[in-house]
Write a protein that holds these residues in place. Sequence first.
Motif, PDB file in Angstrom:
ATOM      1  N   LEU A  41       0.819  -1.221   0.000  1.00  0.00           N
ATOM      2  CA  LEU A  41       0.000   0.000   0.000  1.00  0.00           C
ATOM      3  C   LEU A  41       0.852   1.272   0.000  1.00  0.00           C
ATOM      4  CD1 LEU A  41      -2.899  -1.045   2.393  1.00  0.00           C
ATOM      5  CD2 LEU A  41      -2.939  -0.877  -0.104  1.00  0.00           C
ATOM      6  N   TRP A  42       2.162   1.138   0.276  1.00  0.00           N
ATOM      7  CA  TRP A  42       3.048   2.297   0.177  1.00  0.00           C
ATOM      8  C   TRP A  42       3.122   2.810  -1.260  1.00  0.00           C
ATOM      9  CZ3 TRP A  42       5.578   5.405   3.587  1.00  0.00           C
ATOM     10  CH2 TRP A  42       5.570   5.011   4.930  1.00  0.00           C
ATOM     11  N   ALA A  43       2.702   1.983  -2.225  1.00  0.00           N
ATOM     12  CA  ALA A  43       2.699   2.415  -3.625  1.00  0.00           C
ATOM     13  C   ALA A  43       1.830   3.653  -3.819  1.00  0.00           C
ATOM     14  CB  ALA A  43       2.216   1.283  -4.525  1.00  0.00           C
ATOM     15  N   PHE A  44       0.811   3.812  -2.981  1.00  0.00           N
ATOM     16  CA  PHE A  44      -0.068   4.975  -3.105  1.00  0.00           C
ATOM     17  C   PHE A  44       0.608   6.255  -2.615  1.00  0.00           C
ATOM     18  CE2 PHE A  44      -3.126   1.529  -3.287  1.00  0.00           C
ATOM     19  CZ  PHE A  44      -4.007   1.964  -4.268  1.00  0.00           C
ATOM     20  N   SER A  45       1.762   6.106  -1.960  1.00  0.00           N
ATOM     21  CA  SER A  45       2.500   7.289  -1.493  1.00  0.00           C
ATOM     22  C   SER A  45       3.521   7.774  -2.510  1.00  0.00           C
ATOM     23  CB  SER A  45       3.209   6.969  -0.166  1.00  0.00           C
ATOM     24  OG  SER A  45       2.275   6.644   0.831  1.00  0.00           O
ATOM     25  N   GLN A  47       6.652   6.975  -5.745  1.00  0.00           N
ATOM     26  CA  GLN A  47       7.865   6.196  -5.981  1.00  0.00           C
ATOM     27  C   GLN A  47       8.889   6.326  -4.863  1.00  0.00           C
ATOM     28  OE1 GLN A  47       9.779   6.958  -9.744  1.00  0.00           O
ATOM     29  NE2 GLN A  47      11.635   5.826  -9.202  1.00  0.00           N
ATOM     30  N   GLN A  48       9.145   7.526  -4.410  1.00  0.00           N
ATOM     31  CA  GLN A  48      10.175   7.718  -3.394  1.00  0.00           C
ATOM     32  C   GLN A  48       9.838   6.975  -2.107  1.00  0.00           C
ATOM     33  OE1 GLN A  48      11.135  11.805  -2.522  1.00  0.00           O
ATOM     34  NE2 GLN A  48      12.525  11.287  -0.841  1.00  0.00           N
ATOM     35  N   ALA A  49       8.596   7.111  -1.637  1.00  0.00           N
ATOM     36  CA  ALA A  49       8.186   6.453  -0.391  1.00  0.00           C
ATOM     37  C   ALA A  49       8.244   4.938  -0.531  1.00  0.00           C
ATOM     38  CB  ALA A  49       6.775   6.898  -0.009  1.00  0.00           C
ATOM     39  N   PHE A  50       7.782   4.408  -1.671  1.00  0.00           N
ATOM     40  CA  PHE A  50       7.769   2.961  -1.865  1.00  0.00           C
ATOM     41  C   PHE A  50       9.183   2.419  -1.968  1.00  0.00           C
ATOM     42  CE2 PHE A  50       7.411  -0.999  -4.240  1.00  0.00           C
ATOM     43  CZ  PHE A  50       6.343  -1.616  -3.610  1.00  0.00           C
ATOM     44  N   ASP A  51      10.047   3.079  -2.727  1.00  0.00           N
ATOM     45  CA  ASP A  51      11.427   2.606  -2.883  1.00  0.00           C
ATOM     46  C   ASP A  51      12.198   2.691  -1.566  1.00  0.00           C
ATOM     47  OD1 ASP A  51      10.916   2.052  -5.499  1.00  0.00           O
ATOM     48  OD2 ASP A  51      12.073   3.724  -6.327  1.00  0.00           O
ATOM     49  N   GLU A  52      11.932   3.744  -0.785  1.00  0.00           N
ATOM     50  CA  GLU A  52      12.590   3.853   0.521  1.00  0.00           C
ATOM     51  C   GLU A  52      12.125   2.752   1.458  1.00  0.00           C
ATOM     52  OE1 GLU A  52      11.846   7.748   1.986  1.00  0.00           O
ATOM     53  OE2 GLU A  52      13.385   8.703   0.723  1.00  0.00           O
ATOM     54  N   LEU A 219      -6.045  -3.475  -4.176  1.00  0.00           N
ATOM     55  CA  LEU A 219      -6.062  -2.029  -4.383  1.00  0.00           C
ATOM     56  C   LEU A 219      -4.932  -1.553  -5.294  1.00  0.00           C
ATOM     57  CD1 LEU A 219      -6.977  -0.635  -0.844  1.00  0.00           C
ATOM     58  CD2 LEU A 219      -8.375  -0.578  -2.912  1.00  0.00           C
ATOM     59  N   VAL A 220      -3.760  -2.188  -5.187  1.00  0.00           N
ATOM     60  CA  VAL A 220      -2.612  -1.710  -5.969  1.00  0.00           C
ATOM     61  C   VAL A 220      -2.794  -1.961  -7.467  1.00  0.00           C
ATOM     62  CG1 VAL A 220      -0.124  -1.854  -6.310  1.00  0.00           C
ATOM     63  CG2 VAL A 220      -1.060  -1.891  -3.996  1.00  0.00           C
ATOM     64  N   PRO A 221      -3.055  -3.211  -7.920  1.00  0.00           N
ATOM     65  CA  PRO A 221      -3.284  -3.387  -9.366  1.00  0.00           C
ATOM     66  C   PRO A 221      -4.490  -2.597  -9.869  1.00  0.00           C
ATOM     67  CG  PRO A 221      -3.781  -5.419  -8.161  1.00  0.00           C
ATOM     68  CD  PRO A 221      -3.063  -4.502  -7.225  1.00  0.00           C
ATOM     69  N   LEU A 222      -5.534  -2.494  -9.051  1.00  0.00           N
ATOM     70  CA  LEU A 222      -6.683  -1.684  -9.455  1.00  0.00           C
ATOM     71  C   LEU A 222      -6.299  -0.213  -9.566  1.00  0.00           C
ATOM     72  CD1 LEU A 222      -9.593  -3.252  -7.359  1.00  0.00           C
ATOM     73  CD2 LEU A 222      -9.311  -3.342  -9.842  1.00  0.00           C
ATOM     74  N   VAL A 229      -2.326   5.076  -9.383  1.00  0.00           N
ATOM     75  CA  VAL A 229      -0.909   4.826  -9.124  1.00  0.00           C
ATOM     76  C   VAL A 229      -0.198   4.842 -10.471  1.00  0.00           C
ATOM     77  CG1 VAL A 229       0.794   3.228  -8.170  1.00  0.00           C
ATOM     78  CG2 VAL A 229      -1.478   3.419  -7.108  1.00  0.00           C
ATOM     79  N   THR A 230       0.652   5.828 -10.684  1.00  0.00           N
ATOM     80  CA  THR A 230       1.275   5.998 -11.991  1.00  0.00           C
ATOM     81  C   THR A 230       2.785   6.225 -11.841  1.00  0.00           C
ATOM     82  OG1 THR A 230       0.879   8.390 -11.962  1.00  0.00           O
ATOM     83  CG2 THR A 230      -0.801   6.995 -12.972  1.00  0.00           C
TER      84      THR A 230
END
Length: 231
Positions: A41-45, A47-52, A219-222, A229-230
């Motif tokens: 779910l960090w993907a919704f935050s 790229q930077q948040a998810f990669d960190e 939620l992520v693939p949707l 999420v782009t």
Amino acid sequence: MTTTAPGRRSGQATTIALKLLMAVTGLVFVGYVLLHMYGNLWAFSGQQAFDEYAHHLRELLTPMLPYGGLLWILRVVLVASLVGHAAAAFALWARAAKAREQRYAVKKAVTATLASRTMRWGGVALLAFVIFHILHLTTHTINPGGDPESPYLRLVGSFQVWWVAVIYLLAMLALGMHIRHGAFSMLQTLGLTDNRRRYRISHAVGLVLAIVIAGGFALVPLGVLLGIVTT
């Protein structure tokens, strides 16, 4: 006095042991998928948040463990749990099939949910998905959306390929159904459904876990398919 044959007692003990193994390994999986869902779910935050977040996971318990060491320990535990869970499931399946060879004169009416009726084959489907998932996002053997260095870009790029998103969404449907009945069975094995109130609560726990976990993963693939999420 009624006695039970030694062979029958041994068989019952083995069945109980197999069910306990499934319950314990199932509990391990529920804990893992909850944490994994939280991470996704960090993907919704962005790229930077998810990669960190992905980078931070690999730094846990360093320098006591090497970089990524905790993840490898978790992978070993999960593989061992998966082997134990699958082996116990197939053993119980074989025992149930053998028991069905003996027909009873009176059949009891049993109320079965769709989740319980599809439990075995749903488990097989999930096993196939786990293999695909490992080849896709762990070993990067399958790269339908490319293989960028960024975990975020790799995730989003994959789900932008429609058939990959569909595979994951169908897998989450199977996961939800599996958890729905599996969580109830686990609580039943642990003796937590011994009265009507606990029975209803256990069913509710299974349903809530299924909705939260499967829904959270979906939620992520949707989100990618809907452009939320782009890259």
